[in-house]
Scaffold this motif. Sequence first.
Motif: not given
Length: 408
Positions: A136-145, A180-190
């Motif tokens: 499954x591709x992980x995409x945020x709700x606004x479509x970012x991969x 994906x949204x949570x993952x994206x946020x985690x990446x930004x925090x790091x």
Amino acid sequence: MDNVCKRPMDIVKNIMSVIEELNHLKDVDTILDRVLFEARHLTRADAGSIFLIQDGQLRFSYVHNDTLFGNNGVNKHVYTDFTVPINDKSIVGYAALTGKTLVIDDAYELDKNLPYSFNRSFDEESGYATRSILTIPLKTLRGAAVGVLQLINARDEEGVVRPFNEDDLKYAPFFANHASVAIERGIMTRELILRMMKMAEMRDPSETGAHVMRVGSYTAELYHKIAQKLGLEEHEIRRTKDLIRLAAMLHDVGKVGIPDAILKKPGRLDKEEFATIQWHTVFGGALFVNTTSELDSLCLDIALHHHERWDGNGYPGVLNDDLARVERLCIQNLAGEDIPLPARICALADVYDALGSVRSYKNAWPEERILALVREERGRHFDPQVVDTFFEIYDTIQAIKSKYQERK
Ligand code: C2E
Ligand code: SIN
Ligand code: SIN
Ligand code: FE
Ligand code: FE
């Protein structure tokens, strides 16, 4: 949650509550662990992995495999490091490229006309038998991969491997979108933390983000193992581990307050210079003193106390003067169990890593010499329990060390 005997509304409610929980986690590794656990639970998948998009490639970032590694916490395979190009040749590459979910019933019976093929090297090396795969591709709700989630070997109630079914296809992608949204946020925090550390440490060219990642990961994995021995609940351990990794990454953030002339001095420091550098613990602690979250209090404990020694001869205990009062930190010389556990763990992680690294004032030591020092300092500089645990999870320590190497 078990699809077979639960009503759709219950499943969705359950997914929503997991997503709510994901949003409280901060560090990306802990988020990946939780996402994989939940996605596997939803589909009864035996194994799975997550690849994250980094520098235009898919970087292997997390793995579970009940058959091969079990699920009892510290897992060195999580630190395996490789990348897969985003193209139509591999399964995960194809999913990332096209944004399509792929359902494969038998990895060894793929249609020859498909552009991608199944990479058998993992099975061949490990003896694992991959059959069904849901990618499954992980995409945020606004479509970012963000990356790709791969679930392997769905099982029926008897534990027999089966193809992924319609229910799996309904719920897992829905969950993946929110995850994906949570993952994206985690990446930004790091990334934010790594940028803070660059301010503190890239001033000294020999200190890098890799040091920060290693000390964070050593500390997190040592904590996980020690907390298990103390009988803490796995769920609670993982939550705290998440915060401890971030706090340990910030252990030296107080070095921003130390003048370059001392921090970068190419040689031994004199007594006065060393007294100055010891203030990095107080400066670091001061950043977190006014705050109330559990993360802040762990950051305070680690920044302030990571140079304490088990025998009580560390610092900043020796620096009890006016500036400390200005910073409103109560500084006493701590010893033994009075030193907060995360700081005792970070102390070993930091010294182990510093000795293995080149500094402006020293060469990297060979591993045997470092291990000899760690043993020698058991019960002196270091908490004996932390040293024992270090040797118990030494294979994980080595996996971390080889994953986060200095990239010149
Ligand atoms: P760091 O380089 O990250 O080192 C962290 C800790 O690793 C040190 O804490 C010490 O406990 C251990 N360590 C590092 N190198 C050696 C070594 O060659 N031998 C031994 N036995 N232990 C070692 P410490 O000593 O409190 O130092 C804190 C920080 O102060 C260091 O962080 C480094 O930034 C700076 N520093 C310490 N000594 C010197 C020095 O002689 N010259 C320079 N330029 N900086 C120094
Ligand atoms: C890999 O493990 O290298 C890629 C996984 C896959 O596409 O099968
Ligand atoms: C691996 O551990 O090499 C990845 C397994 C896979 O998803 O193909
Ligand atoms: Fe330090
Ligand atoms: Fe350090």
